[in-house]
Design an enzyme around this catalytic site. Structure first.
Site, PDB file in Angstrom:
ATOM      1  CB  SER A 152       8.223  24.955  31.298  1.00  0.00           C
ATOM      2  OG  SER A 152       9.069  23.911  31.699  1.00  0.00           O
ATOM      3  CG  ASP A 156      13.658  23.349  25.717  1.00  0.00           C
ATOM      4  OD1 ASP A 156      13.996  22.650  26.689  1.00  0.00           O
ATOM      5  OD2 ASP A 156      12.504  23.812  25.590  1.00  0.00           O
ATOM      6  CG  HIS A 192      13.306  24.884  29.257  1.00  0.00           C
ATOM      7  ND1 HIS A 192      12.243  24.339  28.576  1.00  0.00           N
ATOM      8  CD2 HIS A 192      12.886  25.055  30.531  1.00  0.00           C
ATOM      9  CE1 HIS A 192      11.231  24.172  29.407  1.00  0.00           C
ATOM     10  NE2 HIS A 192      11.599  24.611  30.596  1.00  0.00           N
TER      11      HIS A 192
END
Length: 409
Positions: free
Chosen positions: A195, A349, A379
Site C-alpha cells: 500500500s 481494490d 485491499h
C-alpha cells in the site's frame, strides 16, 4: 446494596452502549460499503469492517471529549506487542541514523550470504508501524530465509511529505553502506512494501538508480501500491469505491494527509478538479484509462469528464506531480533503469489500476515484471494471511507468491 445497584446500572449502560455501537457500525457498513460477490470470504470481510468502524467511532468519541485524538487511539489499538521470541529468528530493534528499524535474521547458519529485504509498512502514511507488520515480516524472513529490515518511518499528519520518503531512503542507504554487518549479499538487496509502503518502495528504488556509490538494488516488490494522485476516477476507483478495507474517499484522504497534513481539498481531488487540464494532458500518456486492459473496465466503469482546476487548489496540491510522492510520474530515463519488479494487485481494490499502469510503464521501458493478480482479493488482504479467525486464504496465496518471487532472486 447501593453500590451493587450502581454496578448493575453501570454494567447495563455499558452493555447498552456496546450494543448501540455495534448496531451503528453494522448500519454504516451495510449503508456505505459494497462487497461484490467475487470477494474472498465476504462475511469475514464484513465482520472485520464492522470491527474497524467500531474502533474508529470509539476513537472519535474520545477525541470529542478531549481524552485523545482519534488517530492516536487507532494507532494505540493497532500497536499490540507481540511475543518477541521466535524459535527461528533473531529479532532486534535498532536505529539507522534517526530512523527506528526492526531486523529479523534467520538463526540457521547460511550456506552463503543472504538476501536483504528493506520492508516499508502500509497504513496510508498515517497508520501502521513496526508492530502492525510484525507477523508479516517474520513470515517473509522465515520462509525466504532472508534478512528483513522493517522501517518505522515518521507518520502523517504530524510529519508531512517528504518525511516518510526521507526516512525510508535514509534507512535503505544506511543498510547498503553497512551491509557487511548483516551477512547480506550486496547484489541481492530488495525493497518491499504494501500500500503506502509500496509507494515508498517505488520512490526509494527510483531515487537509488542514480547512486553509483551504492550497491544496485536487485528487485522491488510492490504489494497493491498507491502510485499516483492525479486521477481518482480510473476504473478501479469507480468500481471499488465502497469496497473495504479502503474506500475511494479514504484513499484520497490519506494522500492529502501525507501531502498537507489535512484534507481541505478532498472534494476537488475526488472530482478531478485539483490538477489543471494542461498538466493532466501532459501525463495522460501514463495516467489514463486507455492504458488499462479492457477486461478490467467491464464492471461498472464510466469515462470521466476532464475538469480544470482553480489556481488556489492547484497550488495547494502541486507536489502531486513529484515522482517521490507519485512514482508513476517518473520520467522514462529513470523508469528504464529500475530493477526487476514484482507487483501484486487485487481485483476489488481501488489501487488496482495504479499497479496495472506502473506494470505497463515498466514493461514499456524494458524492465522485467512479475505480476500476480488476486482475482478475489481486496485491499489489505496480505496482512490478514494468518489471523486467528479472521484470516483470508487469498491473502496467504498472495503472500506465498511474493515469497516465491523472493526465493527466485
Amino acid at each position: 446494596m447501593a453500590i451493587y445497584v450502581l454496578l448493575v446500572l453501570f454494567l447495563a449502560a455499558f452493555v447498552a452502549g456496546f450494543i448501540l455501537l455495534v448496531m451503528g457500525a453494522m448500519n454504516f457498513d451495510f449503508s456505505n460499503s459494497e462487497i461484490p460477490p467475487g470477494v474472498n470470504q465476504p462475511v469475514k470481510l464484513r465482520i472485520l469492517h464492522v470491527i474497524l468502524i467500531c474502533r474508529a467511532v470509539v476513537g472519535k468519541i474520545l477525541e470529542n471529549i478531549g481524552i485523545c485524538s482519534q488517530v492516536s487511539f487507532v494507532r494505540y489499538m493497532q500497536n499490540r506487542k507481540f511475543q518477541r521470541v521466535d524459535p527461528k529468528l533473531f529479532i532486534k530493534d535498532l536505529w539507522f541514523e534517526k530512523v527506528p528499524v526492526r531486523i529479523y535474521q534467520p538463526k540457521v547458519p547460511p550456506a552463503c550470504q543472504r538476501r536483504g529485504v528493506l520492508f516499508f509498512h502500509g497504513g496510508g502514511w498515517v497508520f501502521g508501524s513496526l508492530e502492525t507488520h510484525e507477523k508479516l515480516c517474520r513470515f517473509i524472513a522465515r520462509e525466504s530465509e532472508s534478512v528483513v529490515v522493517s522501517v518505522g518511518y515518521r507518520l502523517a499528519p504530524e510529519h508531512k511529505y517528504p518525511a516518510a520518503y526521507e526516512d525510508c531512503l535514509s534507512a535503505t542507504i544506511h543498510f547498503l553502506k553497512n551491509i557487511e554487518h548483516y551477512g547480506v549479499d550486496p547484489a541481492r538487496v530488495i525493497v518491499c512494501g504494501d500500500s503506502a509502503g509500496g509507494n515508498l518502495a517505488a520512490a526509494v528504488s527510483q531515487t537509488l538508480v542514480g547512486r553509483s556509490d551504492l550497491p544496485k538494488l536487485r528487485a522491488q516488490i510492490l504489494i497493491y501500491p498507491g502510485l499516483q494522485a492525479l486521477d481518482f476516477n480510473l476504473p478501479s476507483y469507480q468500481q471499488n469505491r465502497g469496497v473495504p478495507l479502503l474506500f475511494r474517499e479514504r484513499a484520497a484522504f490519506y494522500v492529502l494527509q501525507y501531502l498537507n497534513g489535512n484534507a481541505s481539498n478532498l472534494e476537488e481531488v475526488l472530482q478531478g478538479s485539483h490538477i489543471s487540464i494542461d498538466i493532466k494532458l501532459n501525463y495522460r500518456k501514463w495516467v489514463s484509462p486507455d492504458n488499462i486492459p479492457e477486461k478490467f473496465k467491464v464492471r461498472g466503469y464510466k469515462p470521466h469528464v476532464l475538469l480544470d482546476s482553480t489556481t488556489e487548489v492547484c497550488e495547494a496540491v502541486k507536489r502531486f506531480c513529484e515522482p517521490n510522492l507519485c512514482p508513476l510520474l517518473a520520467e522514462d530515463a529513470v523508469v528504464r533503469q529500475l530493477p526487476e519488479t514484482f507487483i501484486l494487485t487485487c481485483e476489488y481494490d481501488v489501487l488496482r489500476d495504479d499497479g496495472l499502469l506502473y506494470k505497463k510503464r515498466l514493461e514499456d521501458n524494458g524492465v522485467r515484471v512479475t505480476w500476480y493478480h488476486l482475482e478475489d482479493g481486496f485491499h489489505g488482504i496480505i496482512n490478514l494471511f494468518n489471523g486467528v479467525w479472521l484470516s483470508f486464504s487469498s491473502g496467504k496465496r498472495g503472500l506465498d507468491n511474493t515469497v516465491n518471487f523472493l526465493k527466485s532472486l
